[in-house]
Motif scaffolding. Structure first.
Motif, PDB file in Angstrom:
ATOM      1  N   GLY A   4       9.823   5.714 -14.953  1.00 14.32           N
ATOM      2  CA  GLY A   4      10.058   5.589 -13.516  1.00 14.32           C
ATOM      3  C   GLY A   4       9.005   6.333 -12.717  1.00 14.32           C
ATOM      4  O   GLY A   4       8.542   5.866 -11.681  1.00 14.32           O
ATOM      5  N   LYS A   5       8.612   7.489 -13.221  1.00 14.78           N
ATOM      6  CA  LYS A   5       7.569   8.269 -12.551  1.00 14.78           C
ATOM      7  C   LYS A   5       6.260   7.494 -12.559  1.00 14.78           C
ATOM      8  O   LYS A   5       5.560   7.417 -11.553  1.00 14.78           O
ATOM      9  N   GLU A   9       4.023   6.135  -9.408  1.00 16.01           N
ATOM     10  CA  GLU A   9       2.603   6.437  -9.221  1.00 16.01           C
ATOM     11  C   GLU A   9       1.794   5.157  -9.000  1.00 16.01           C
ATOM     12  O   GLU A   9       0.893   5.125  -8.164  1.00 16.01           O
ATOM     13  N   ILE A  10       2.108   4.118  -9.746  1.00 19.99           N
ATOM     14  CA  ILE A  10       1.379   2.851  -9.624  1.00 19.99           C
ATOM     15  C   ILE A  10       1.554   2.269  -8.226  1.00 19.99           C
ATOM     16  O   ILE A  10       0.577   1.875  -7.580  1.00 19.99           O
ATOM     17  N   ILE A  11       2.776   2.224  -7.734  1.00 17.33           N
ATOM     18  CA  ILE A  11       2.997   1.622  -6.415  1.00 17.33           C
ATOM     19  C   ILE A  11       2.408   2.491  -5.309  1.00 17.33           C
ATOM     20  O   ILE A  11       1.889   1.976  -4.315  1.00 17.33           O
ATOM     21  N   LEU A  15      -0.253   1.274  -2.491  1.00 17.06           N
ATOM     22  CA  LEU A  15      -0.080   1.519  -1.051  1.00 17.06           C
ATOM     23  C   LEU A  15      -1.294   2.244  -0.474  1.00 17.06           C
ATOM     24  O   LEU A  15      -1.802   1.886   0.588  1.00 17.06           O
ATOM     25  N   ALA A  16      -1.763   3.255  -1.201  1.00 15.32           N
ATOM     26  CA  ALA A  16      -2.917   4.027  -0.733  1.00 15.32           C
ATOM     27  C   ALA A  16      -4.153   3.147  -0.636  1.00 15.32           C
ATOM     28  O   ALA A  16      -4.935   3.265   0.314  1.00 15.32           O
ATOM     29  N   ILE A  32       2.322  -6.077  -1.756  1.00 16.61           N
ATOM     30  CA  ILE A  32       2.236  -5.598  -3.126  1.00 16.61           C
ATOM     31  C   ILE A  32       3.238  -6.399  -3.950  1.00 16.61           C
ATOM     32  O   ILE A  32       4.413  -6.481  -3.602  1.00 16.61           O
ATOM     33  N   LEU A  33       2.751  -6.990  -5.023  1.00 18.84           N
ATOM     34  CA  LEU A  33       3.603  -7.697  -5.981  1.00 18.84           C
ATOM     35  C   LEU A  33       3.653  -6.841  -7.229  1.00 18.84           C
ATOM     36  O   LEU A  33       2.622  -6.538  -7.821  1.00 18.84           O
ATOM     37  N   ASN A  34       4.836  -6.403  -7.600  1.00 19.70           N
ATOM     38  CA  ASN A  34       4.983  -5.437  -8.670  1.00 19.70           C
ATOM     39  C   ASN A  34       6.211  -5.752  -9.500  1.00 19.70           C
ATOM     40  O   ASN A  34       7.129  -6.410  -9.040  1.00 19.70           O
TER      41      ASN A  34
END
Length: 93
Positions: A4-5, A9-11, A15-16, A32-34
């Motif tokens: 989950g962490k 971090e990926i999302i 965003l950044a 964002i498609l995740n």
């Protein structure tokens, strides 16, 4: 909850990058498609949803309904719901 962490971090990186690209006038898409968001804690999902809305970034991800925080489980946030009976592609015999 290491997975989950990592998903958080990926999302956050995604965003950044969108915000950086806006600032630098780099062509980009504002969504964002995740996937694998069911691994994230509900509080993470809520914070990401709030931050994305504030910055006009659309989030697109699929998640099991029981893993979605109740606050986000409404028609304002959900465009499409799929189930065993309601599928994306309808293949008939």
């Amino acid at each position: 909850m290491v997975l989950g962490k990592k998903q958080g971090e990926i999302i956050c990186f995604d965003l950044a990058y969108i915000l950086f690209a806006r600032e630098e006038s780099i062509p980009k898409l504002d969504f964002i498609l995740n996937d694998k968001k069911e691994l994230m804690h509900g509080n993470q999902l809520l914070k990401i949803a709030e931050y994305s809305a504030e910055n006009k970034i659309q989030l697109l991800f699929y998640i099991l309904e029981d893993k979605l925080p109740q606050v986000l489980n409404n028609d304002e946030n959900i465009v499409l719901r799929l189930s065993q009976d309601e599928r994306l592609f309808k293949i008939e015999d």
